[in-house]
Every structure is written in C-alpha cells, then in structure tokens.
Motif scaffolding. Structure first.
Motif, PDB file in Angstrom:
ATOM      1  N   MET A 198      28.239  68.381  77.565  1.00 32.59           N
ATOM      2  CA  MET A 198      28.703  69.285  78.610  1.00 32.59           C
ATOM      3  C   MET A 198      30.175  69.636  78.436  1.00 32.59           C
ATOM      4  SD  MET A 198      26.036  69.688  80.688  1.00 32.59           S
ATOM      5  CE  MET A 198      26.598  70.039  82.362  1.00 32.59           C
ATOM      6  N   ALA A 199      30.523  70.843  78.878  1.00 23.66           N
ATOM      7  CA  ALA A 199      31.922  71.258  78.927  1.00 23.66           C
ATOM      8  C   ALA A 199      32.488  71.145  80.333  1.00 23.66           C
ATOM      9  CB  ALA A 199      32.069  72.690  78.429  1.00 23.66           C
ATOM     10  N   GLY A 200      31.636  70.779  81.296  1.00 26.56           N
ATOM     11  CA  GLY A 200      32.094  70.589  82.667  1.00 26.56           C
ATOM     12  C   GLY A 200      32.306  71.878  83.430  1.00 26.56           C
ATOM     13  N   LEU A 201      31.564  72.931  83.088  1.00 30.24           N
ATOM     14  CA  LEU A 201      31.716  74.198  83.796  1.00 30.24           C
ATOM     15  C   LEU A 201      31.155  74.088  85.213  1.00 30.24           C
ATOM     16  CD1 LEU A 201      30.692  76.871  81.117  1.00 30.24           C
ATOM     17  CD2 LEU A 201      32.934  75.836  81.541  1.00 30.24           C
ATOM     18  N   VAL A 202      31.775  74.831  86.106  1.00 33.55           N
ATOM     19  CA  VAL A 202      31.300  74.956  87.486  1.00 33.55           C
ATOM     20  C   VAL A 202      31.095  76.442  87.746  1.00 33.55           C
ATOM     21  CG1 VAL A 202      32.478  72.867  88.253  1.00 33.55           C
ATOM     22  CG2 VAL A 202      33.648  75.076  88.410  1.00 33.55           C
ATOM     23  N   PRO A 203      30.314  76.796  88.778  1.00 29.34           N
ATOM     24  CA  PRO A 203      30.127  78.220  89.060  1.00 29.34           C
ATOM     25  C   PRO A 203      31.474  78.918  89.261  1.00 29.34           C
ATOM     26  CG  PRO A 203      28.550  76.915  90.299  1.00 29.34           C
ATOM     27  CD  PRO A 203      29.497  75.941  89.664  1.00 29.34           C
ATOM     28  N   GLY A 204      31.594  80.090  88.672  1.00 29.43           N
ATOM     29  CA  GLY A 204      32.850  80.826  88.789  1.00 29.43           C
ATOM     30  C   GLY A 204      32.958  81.896  87.734  1.00 29.43           C
ATOM     31  N   THR A 205      34.156  82.416  87.565  1.00 27.84           N
ATOM     32  CA  THR A 205      34.408  83.510  86.625  1.00 27.84           C
ATOM     33  C   THR A 205      35.099  82.984  85.372  1.00 27.84           C
ATOM     34  OG1 THR A 205      34.646  85.055  88.479  1.00 27.84           O
ATOM     35  CG2 THR A 205      35.498  85.762  86.352  1.00 27.84           C
ATOM     36  N   TYR A 206      34.550  83.384  84.247  1.00 24.11           N
ATOM     37  CA  TYR A 206      35.076  82.955  82.950  1.00 24.11           C
ATOM     38  C   TYR A 206      35.146  84.156  82.022  1.00 24.11           C
ATOM     39  CZ  TYR A 206      33.829  78.244  84.563  1.00 24.11           C
ATOM     40  OH  TYR A 206      33.716  77.082  85.284  1.00 24.11           O
ATOM     41  N   SER A 207      35.964  84.030  80.988  1.00 27.10           N
ATOM     42  CA  SER A 207      35.925  85.025  79.920  1.00 27.10           C
ATOM     43  C   SER A 207      34.937  84.563  78.863  1.00 27.10           C
ATOM     44  CB  SER A 207      37.311  85.215  79.296  1.00 27.10           C
ATOM     45  OG  SER A 207      37.687  84.057  78.548  1.00 27.10           O
ATOM     46  N   VAL A 208      34.492  85.509  78.052  1.00 31.21           N
ATOM     47  CA  VAL A 208      33.614  85.150  76.937  1.00 31.21           C
ATOM     48  C   VAL A 208      34.324  84.174  76.011  1.00 31.21           C
ATOM     49  CG1 VAL A 208      32.424  86.071  74.899  1.00 31.21           C
ATOM     50  CG2 VAL A 208      32.323  87.304  77.082  1.00 31.21           C
ATOM     51  N   GLU A 209      35.623  84.377  75.811  1.00 29.53           N
ATOM     52  CA  GLU A 209      36.405  83.466  74.969  1.00 29.53           C
ATOM     53  C   GLU A 209      36.401  82.048  75.537  1.00 29.53           C
ATOM     54  OE1 GLU A 209      40.913  82.972  73.089  1.00 29.53           O
ATOM     55  OE2 GLU A 209      40.405  84.698  74.333  1.00 29.53           O
ATOM     56  N   ASN A 210      36.475  81.920  76.869  1.00 28.82           N
ATOM     57  CA  ASN A 210      36.380  80.598  77.490  1.00 28.82           C
ATOM     58  C   ASN A 210      35.077  79.907  77.091  1.00 28.82           C
ATOM     59  OD1 ASN A 210      37.670  81.781  80.717  1.00 28.82           O
ATOM     60  ND2 ASN A 210      38.801  81.121  78.897  1.00 28.82           N
ATOM     61  N   LEU A 211      33.983  80.674  77.141  1.00 26.45           N
ATOM     62  CA  LEU A 211      32.671  80.097  76.832  1.00 26.45           C
ATOM     63  C   LEU A 211      32.561  79.738  75.353  1.00 26.45           C
ATOM     64  CD1 LEU A 211      30.262  82.308  78.973  1.00 26.45           C
ATOM     65  CD2 LEU A 211      31.397  80.166  79.577  1.00 26.45           C
ATOM     66  N   TYR A 212      33.131  80.567  74.481  1.00 26.03           N
ATOM     67  CA  TYR A 212      33.124  80.235  73.058  1.00 26.03           C
ATOM     68  C   TYR A 212      33.807  78.882  72.825  1.00 26.03           C
ATOM     69  CZ  TYR A 212      31.824  85.066  71.749  1.00 26.03           C
ATOM     70  OH  TYR A 212      31.181  86.266  71.578  1.00 26.03           O
ATOM     71  N   ALA A 213      34.982  78.705  73.422  1.00 24.23           N
ATOM     72  CA  ALA A 213      35.717  77.444  73.244  1.00 24.23           C
ATOM     73  C   ALA A 213      34.920  76.267  73.793  1.00 24.23           C
ATOM     74  CB  ALA A 213      37.080  77.532  73.919  1.00 24.23           C
ATOM     75  N   ALA A 214      34.279  76.476  74.937  1.00 27.98           N
ATOM     76  CA  ALA A 214      33.491  75.409  75.552  1.00 27.98           C
ATOM     77  C   ALA A 214      32.275  75.031  74.714  1.00 27.98           C
ATOM     78  CB  ALA A 214      33.046  75.837  76.951  1.00 27.98           C
ATOM     79  N   MET A 215      31.769  75.963  73.926  1.00 32.78           N
ATOM     80  CA  MET A 215      30.642  75.687  73.038  1.00 32.78           C
ATOM     81  C   MET A 215      31.087  75.050  71.727  1.00 32.78           C
ATOM     82  SD  MET A 215      28.591  79.279  73.607  1.00 32.78           S
ATOM     83  CE  MET A 215      27.301  78.989  72.396  1.00 32.78           C
ATOM     84  N   LEU A 216      32.258  75.440  71.231  1.00 32.74           N
ATOM     85  CA  LEU A 216      32.674  75.023  69.902  1.00 32.74           C
ATOM     86  C   LEU A 216      33.386  73.679  69.870  1.00 32.74           C
ATOM     87  CD1 LEU A 216      33.889  78.482  68.567  1.00 32.74           C
ATOM     88  CD2 LEU A 216      31.908  77.190  67.757  1.00 32.74           C
ATOM     89  N   LEU A 217      34.139  73.333  70.929  1.00 30.20           N
ATOM     90  CA  LEU A 217      34.882  72.072  70.906  1.00 30.20           C
ATOM     91  C   LEU A 217      34.079  70.913  71.492  1.00 30.20           C
ATOM     92  CD1 LEU A 217      37.309  74.346  70.661  1.00 30.20           C
ATOM     93  CD2 LEU A 217      38.691  72.288  70.957  1.00 30.20           C
ATOM     94  N   PRO A 218      33.788  70.911  72.812  1.00 27.54           N
ATOM     95  CA  PRO A 218      32.986  69.799  73.347  1.00 27.54           C
ATOM     96  C   PRO A 218      31.494  70.029  73.169  1.00 27.54           C
ATOM     97  CG  PRO A 218      33.619  71.232  75.145  1.00 27.54           C
ATOM     98  CD  PRO A 218      34.259  71.807  73.898  1.00 27.54           C
ATOM     99  N   SER A 219      31.132  71.178  72.565  1.00 25.31           N
ATOM    100  CA  SER A 219      29.727  71.521  72.312  1.00 25.31           C
ATOM    101  C   SER A 219      28.937  71.591  73.609  1.00 25.31           C
ATOM    102  CB  SER A 219      29.086  70.509  71.349  1.00 25.31           C
ATOM    103  OG  SER A 219      27.970  71.065  70.705  1.00 25.31           O
TER     104      SER A 219
END
Length: 299
Positions: A107-128
């Motif tokens: 998990m990246a620990g996301l909560v409901p809210g507004t993110y950029s696509v770049e935020n999601l890329y980082a959350a997928m690539l670092l903590p997977s």
C-alpha cells in the motif's frame, strides 16, 4: 545466502569484497560475446541483461519464459496510462476505488481525495502501492467511459484497454489481469519487461522516481507525500547498495521474486530483468553477479 535478514547484518564493504573475490575468475573478453549460464550461474527462472548504450544482450536465461510479473505489472499499467493521461492531470480518488484493494496488498497509504497522475505514478513505483494502481486504472477508465460508475466495471474497462495496448506495443507475451499484478494468472517475459522499461525510461519523471531511495511529491491540494523505494540497491544502509544503480522496480508474489535493475557506470548503461528468483535475497544476488561479472562495478 538465503536470508535477506542475515544479509542485512553483513557490512556492505565486506559483502562487496567477498563477491568480487568470488567472481574474480570470471572475465568478459568481448561485449560481442554473451556469457553462458555455465560461466555465470543464476537462480532466477528467466533473465535478460542488455547494455542500453549499445543494444547488445550481454546475458540471458530463458528470456521468453512466461513468469508472473507481480508488481512489475504496474510498469505496463503506467505505460498504458501514459498514453491516456497527462502527468499533471488532476483526478479524484474515491473510497469505492480504494475498497478494491485485496487483503495483503502493498500500500501507498492513499485516502479519498484529489491527486495528480504523477502522484499515483510515484505511489506505484516506490512503495508499489496497489491502492494507487487501482486509482490509476479508474482514472483511465473514466477517460474511456465517463458514465461507468461501478468500480469493478471501471477496472474491467481498464484491463480491456490495456490488453489492446499490449498488442499494439508489441508486448505479445504479456497478459495483465490485475492492474496491481496481485493475481495468479498474469504473465510476462524478461523480453517484454525490458521493452516496457526502455520505453518508460524515456520519461524524465520515471527516471527521477525510480532512481530515488525516497521521493516526495505534492498533491494538488498542497499535501506533501513521501515514499521509500522497495529497491534495496538504492538504500545506502543496505548491504546491497551499489553506487551507480539508478532503478528500477521490484515485484513479489508467493515464492517468485522479480527485479528490474538499471546500472550506469564504467561507461556502460546496463538493464537487467530478473524474474522468478526463489528468495528476496536471490534476486539481488543474481543482479549483482551480472553487474560484477560484466565489469560494471569495481569496488
């Protein structure tokens, strides 16, 4: 050694020195000649090592064998999303999308809210983060079919589009049945993973994220998010740390451990894709053996 915990207790210099001694009898006489499996035993089921500066394959072992990608599936998901979404684009992540995350997920620990696509890329690539992968899939599906409200339906729309993208890009030995890779039916090969990695490496944001031990990104709402990379090669406190490793991604599922490594040094640019190592430690051992044996690292 079979235990990453035990290896963590070995000082990095001692470990590196021992490895150099172990491999001192291996020589690379010409980049035009591939090293054989007899010369360089590798525990992973399928491997390819390529010098990106020349395009030459330096070592391979079953490069077309299909193996579960685990979190390396996220590379294909991001490659597809990059054709549909701008990195700075803002998206809404809902609780219904986050509820799709399977138990036991990274998990990246996301909560409901507004993110950029770049935020999601980082959350997928670092903590997977599998939560981020599901959110990205929903965002792509919203582009394709804005009226699709059901989160399961949106994920199916994404996977259908991804299947077409894999065919179009020429990843013909890959099928992805979960945007996270947390499933038992997805398959890929070292050849296809190398292809998608080389394509993603053309993006500056990808190179920056995957080469960082820790990475911070700011959401559209001004919240700073910081994640640590799962790649031990990038951790200065790890016995596996090698200066010159600049990415890329880990993946684990059951007893299969995968690793994509990029090493830049000594005038070379080496990309190693290793799939199906038997232990977490073995995937790093395999990649280090290739780096050292090909003359990439002299400690």
């Amino acid at each position: 050694m079979n235990s990453s915990r035990a290896l963590a207790a070995i000082p990095a210099v001692v470990f590196a020195t021992a490895l150099v001694a172990l491999l001192s009898g291996l020589r690379w006489d010409s980049l035009a000649n591939k090293m054989s499996e007899d010369e360089l035993p590798i525990t992973a089921r399928a491997v390819i090592a390529e010098d990106l500066s020349t395009g030459k394959v330096l070592f391979d072992k079953n490069p077309d064998e299909k193996v579960a990608p685990a979190s390396l599936a996220k590379l294909f998901a991001i490659d597809y999303a990059s054709t549909m979404l701008d990195p700075g684009e803002t998206i809404a992540v809902t609780s219904s999308t986050l509820d799709l995350v399977k138990p036991g997920s990274s998990m990246a620990g996301l909560v409901p809210g507004t993110y950029s696509v770049e935020n999601l890329y980082a959350a997928m690539l670092l903590p997977s983060g599998n939560d981020a992968a599901n959110a990205l899939a929903a965002a792509v599906a919203d582009k394709i079919s804005p009226d699709a409200a059901d989160p399961v339906q949106r994920q199916r729309i994404f996977l259908t589009g991804l299947a077409g993208h894999l065919r179009d890009r020429g990843y013909l030995s890959t099928n992805i049945d979960d945007p996270c890779g947390y499933d038992t039916t997805s398959r890929t090969t070292p050849m296809d993973v190398a292809k998608v990695t080389k394509r993603l490496l053309t993006y500056e944001w990808f190179r920056e994220m995957t080469s960082a031990h820790t990475y911070s990104t700011v959401t559209p709402g001004g919240v700073t998010l910081t994640w640590q990379n799962t790649n031990f090669f990038l951790d200065p406190n790890s016995a596996y740390y090698i200066e010159g490793v600049t990415g890329v991604k880990t993946g684990s599922l059951g007893k299969n451990f995968n690793l994509v490594t990029r090493y830049q040094g000594q005038g070379r640019d080496l990309l190693i894709v290793s799939l199906g190592s038997p232990t977490p430690a073995a995937r790093y051992d395999d990649a280090m053996n290739i780096v050292f044996a090909t003359g990439q690292e002299t400690m």
